[in-house]
Design an enzyme around this catalytic site. Structure first.
Site, PDB file in Angstrom:
ATOM      1  N   CYS A  85      -6.546  -0.651  -9.088  1.00 36.10           N
ATOM      2  CA  CYS A  85      -5.400  -1.522  -8.814  1.00 36.10           C
ATOM      3  C   CYS A  85      -5.814  -2.854  -8.208  1.00 36.10           C
ATOM      4  O   CYS A  85      -4.983  -3.758  -8.056  1.00 36.10           O
ATOM      5  CB  CYS A  85      -4.409  -0.804  -7.916  1.00 36.10           C
ATOM      6  N   HIS A 336       4.270  -3.753 -10.775  1.00 38.05           N
ATOM      7  CA  HIS A 336       2.833  -3.533 -10.570  1.00 38.05           C
ATOM      8  C   HIS A 336       2.120  -3.293 -11.906  1.00 38.05           C
ATOM      9  O   HIS A 336       1.669  -2.182 -12.189  1.00 38.05           O
ATOM     10  CB  HIS A 336       2.661  -2.332  -9.621  1.00 38.05           C
TER      11      HIS A 336
END
Lengths: 389, 389
Positions: A85, A336
Site C-alpha cells: 500500500c 484507496h
C-alpha cells in the site's frame, strides 16, 4: 544532493470505473499532471510507477514498460516499484532520488490500481500479499483482522474507544464531502459507524477504507532547473523524503499499538527538513482503517502516545483545527486505489500549499506532510513539502 | 553524481532447490555478498530488491519489506523494483542511483525467484505478465512464441540459420560447464540442439533458457567512501548504468529483428562511460533464447547487424576469442531465476574484472558490460564496469 520540487499534479476521480481500464486511468492522471506543470511531454526524462498487485489483478507485470508505452514515452527509462500500500509513496521517493542524484532533471511519477472488476475474494487475496504470506495469510489472517488486533491492543493499553475510532471516519467523510474527486462525497455520523456491521471486531465496515479504482501522477523537477522547465508552475519543494521498514509479520514486532517504521522515518524526515511536528500545518496520513490514523497522528508526534483517539473525538484533527489531517478525505472517504494512494497524498498537500484546495483549504498552509504505509507497517514512507514563497 | 563501485558479490547455486525456500535463498546470497565485501551488516544503509512474479508464484508482494525482515535489517529503507526479466538489472540501477545521489553510501541489492515448485502452466502464466497481457497473452502468445517470431524475422532478413542459433547454446553450455554455480554444467553439441523438440518453431528446447530457483546480491559503495567502508575489497567501478523502454507488445515495434531499447540504452552508456564496443573485453547478455543473444551482440555493436549468427557459429563469441560472451553460461546454461539474473550478470563481470573467474577467466579483462532485457525487449538495462587498477 540536489533539491527537488513538484511542478505538477494529476488525479483521476477515485471510485468505481466500470467503463475505464487501468491503462486509460494512468494516461488521464499523467496527462493532467503534465498540463498542470505546463511542460511539454518531451521535457520528461524518466518515469517511475507505483503499482501493487497488477500481476494478480490483471495478469500484468512489467508496469514500468506499460507506462512508457501507454504514455507514448518510449524509449525513456521507466521503472515500477512496489511496496504494497506504500507503492505510491515509494514511487515518489524513487523519482525524488533519481532527480536528486543529477541523473535526470524532470521525472514523471505515476501510480494506480484497478480493483473493482475482480471478485472481492481475489482482491482480498491480492491485498494479502502485503502481509507475511507464510506466517499470516496462509494461516487465515486478513488485513482487517491484522488491524483489528492493533486496535484491540490500542484500546487495552490506552483506553481508546470504538466511538473515538468512529470519529476518524466521520471527520474524513466530512472532508471527503468537500473533495470532488473523492469516492464518497457524503457525510456520515458516529451513529452510522457504530451501527455498521463488524468486519473484524472492533473494526466495523465504516472503519475500513474501500476498494477503489483510480490513478495519480506528479511531475518532479530539480529546483535549480525550475526556471528552465517550469517558469510558471507554482512549485512546491520536497524538503524530506524518507522510508523505513519493520518486520513483515505483525506478531514479531515489539509493540502492536504503534507503527515503529513511521516513527523511524518521520524522525529522520524532521532532521533532514529542519522542522518538527509543530511546524506541520496539514498532513495526509494512511487511514486504511480508522485505528491506523490514530496510530499515525501519535507516531508522527502530533499528539502524545495514547491520546490520538481522544484528540480525534475532540475535533483536534478537523479542517482548520489544531492540525488538519486528511483534508482529501483520506483513504477512508477519498478511496484507496493502492498504487495511487501515496501519490494522491502528495498531490493533496501540493494543492493545500498552493492554496488551491477549494472548500477544504487549510488557512495559510506553509508546510505539509504525508505518511504512506505498506501492509500492517512493514514499510513507511514520509514526505515533507514546503511552499516556496 | 558520485561515482559508485561494487565491493561485494554473492550468488546461490542456480537450479532446482527443493529443500530451500525463497527466503533462505535471498539470505544466502546477501550473506555471501556482505562477507565478500568484508563489511559489517550495520554499514549497509538501504536495500533494493529485484523480483518479478512473487505475487503470482508465492502470493507474496511487499518483497522490499520481506528482504529487510529476513536479513535482520529493519528498520532500513528497502524497496522492491520490478521490470519483468530485467528486474535484477533495474534493482542494481536503483541502488546505483541511490548511492550516486548522496542519500546513501553503502547499499545492498538483491534479487531472486523461486520458480520450480509451482506448475509449468502457472510459471508460464506468471512469465506472461512480462508481455502485453491484453494484446499478446490474452490472445494466446507465449514467450517462446514471441521470440520465435523474432527468430523467423531475423532468419528471413539476414539468412540466420537454426544451426547458428544452436551454436549459441553450445557455447553457453561450454562456459556453464566451467561455472560451479550453473544450473547445467555439461556440454552439448549442435546436433543435440537440432534434435531437441520444437517449443515454438524455429526455437527448440535447447534454444530456451530453463526454469530456475536462485538468488544473487551485490553490495554498492560510493567510490569516494571505499577507504572508509571497504579498504580491502577489490572494488569494480560502475562507469555507466542506463535503461530504456520500448512498446510492451512486439507487434507495435518498428522492427522485430532487433531490440531497439538495447540500442538506445547502450548508446547512452557508451557516451557516459567514454568507451565503445571495441573496448569491451567481456559481456553478459540476455540469452533467454538463443536468438536473443544474436540480437544482443548486434545491438550492442560487437558485430554488424545480421552478422551475429555467423559470428556465433564461427566461434567469435567463445571464451577468449574476439569477445567473450556469457562466460557464466548465460541464462541458457547458468539458469534464469528471473529477479536474480541481472544481478548475476553484474556479479560475473565483477569476477572477471577481479581475475577470479577460475577456468572461465577472460585474459586481462579490463572493461565488461551487462545487458538485461525485460519481456521481448520493452525494457533494457545496461551496466558497464571497469577494473580500478
Amino acid at each position: 544532493m540536489r533539491s527537488v520540487s513538484i511542478i505538477g499534479i494529476g488525479l483521476t476521480k477515485f471510485g468505481e470505473h466500470w467503463e475505464t481500464g487501468f491503462r486509460e486511468l494512468i494516461v488521464e492522471a499523467a496527462a493532467k499532471a503534465v498540463a498542470d506543470a505546463g511542460i511539454e511531454g518531451k521535457e520528461i526524462q524518466a518515469l517511475y510507477g507505483g503499482v501493487m498487485a497488477s500481476g494478480r489483478l490483471m495478469g500484468q507485470e512489467h508496469i514500468g514498460a506499460l507506462l512508457a508505452d501507454q504514455l507514448g514515452m518510449n524509449p525513456l527509462a521507466s521503472t515500477r516499484v512496489e511496496a504494497a500500500c506504500a507503492s505510491g509513496g515509494v514511487a515518489v521517493r524513487s523519482g525524488y532520488l533519481a532527480v536528486a542524484s543529477g541523473m535526470y532533471d524532470v521525472v514523471a511519477v505515476g501510480g494506480g490500481e484497478k480493483m473493482t472488476e475482480v471478485s472481492t475474494e481475489d482482491v482480498a487475496t491480492a491485498l494479502g500479499g502485503a502481509g507475511d504470506q507464510e506466517w499470516e495469510l496462509f494461516n487465515g489472517a486478513t488485513f482487517p483482522a491484522l488491524y483489528a488486533l492493533m486496535a484491540r491492543r490500542h484500546m487495552r493499553e490506552y483506553g481508546t474507544t470504538e466511538e473515538q475510532m468512529a470519529a476518524v471516519a466521520v471527520k474524513n467523510h466530512s472532508n471527503g464531502a468537500l473533495n470532488p474527486l473523492a469516492q464518497y462525497q457524503r457525510e456520515i455520523t458516529v451513529e452510522d459507524v457504530m451501527k455498521s456491521g463488524y468486519v473484524a471486531s472492533p473494526l466495523k465496515l465504516l472503519d475500513c477504507s474501500p476498494i477503489t479504482d483510480g490513478a495519480a501522477s506528479v511531475i518532479l523537477c530539480a529546483t535549480e532547473k525550475l526556471k528552465e522547465h517550469a517558469p510558471k508552475a507554482e512549485a512546491v519543494e520536497i524538503i524530506a523524503s524518507t522510508q523505513a521498514s519493520d518486520t513483515l509479520a505483525l506478531a514479531q514486532r515489539a509493540s502492536m499499538s504503534e507503527v515503529a517504521s513511521t516513527k523511524v522515518a518521520v524522525n529522520e524526515a524532521y532532521v533532514r527538513a529542519g522542522v518538527g511536528p509543530k511546524d506541520i500545518d496539514v498532513a495526509e496520513v494512511h487511514d486504511c482503517f480508522t485505528i491506523a490514523e490514530i496510530m499515525a497522528i501519535e507516531g508522527l508526534g502530533f499528539f502524545p502516545k495514547g491520546k490520538g483517539g481522544k484528540a480525534s473525538e475532540d475535533g483536534e484533527t478537523a479542517l482548520n483545527s489544531t492540525i488538519s489531517i486528511n483534508t482529501s478525505g483520506g483513504l477512508k472517504a477519498a478511496g484507496h486505489p493502492i498504487g495511487a494512494t501515496g501519490i494522491k497524498q502528495v498531490s493533496e498537500i501540493v494543492l493545500q500549499l498552493r492554496g488551491q484546495a477549494g472548500k477544504r483549504q487549510v488557512n495559510d498552509a506553509k508546510v505539509g506532510l504525508t505518511q504512506n504505509v505498506g501492509g500492517s507497517g512493514a514499510t513507511s514512507v514520509i514526505h515533507i513539502l514546503r511552499r516556496r514563497k
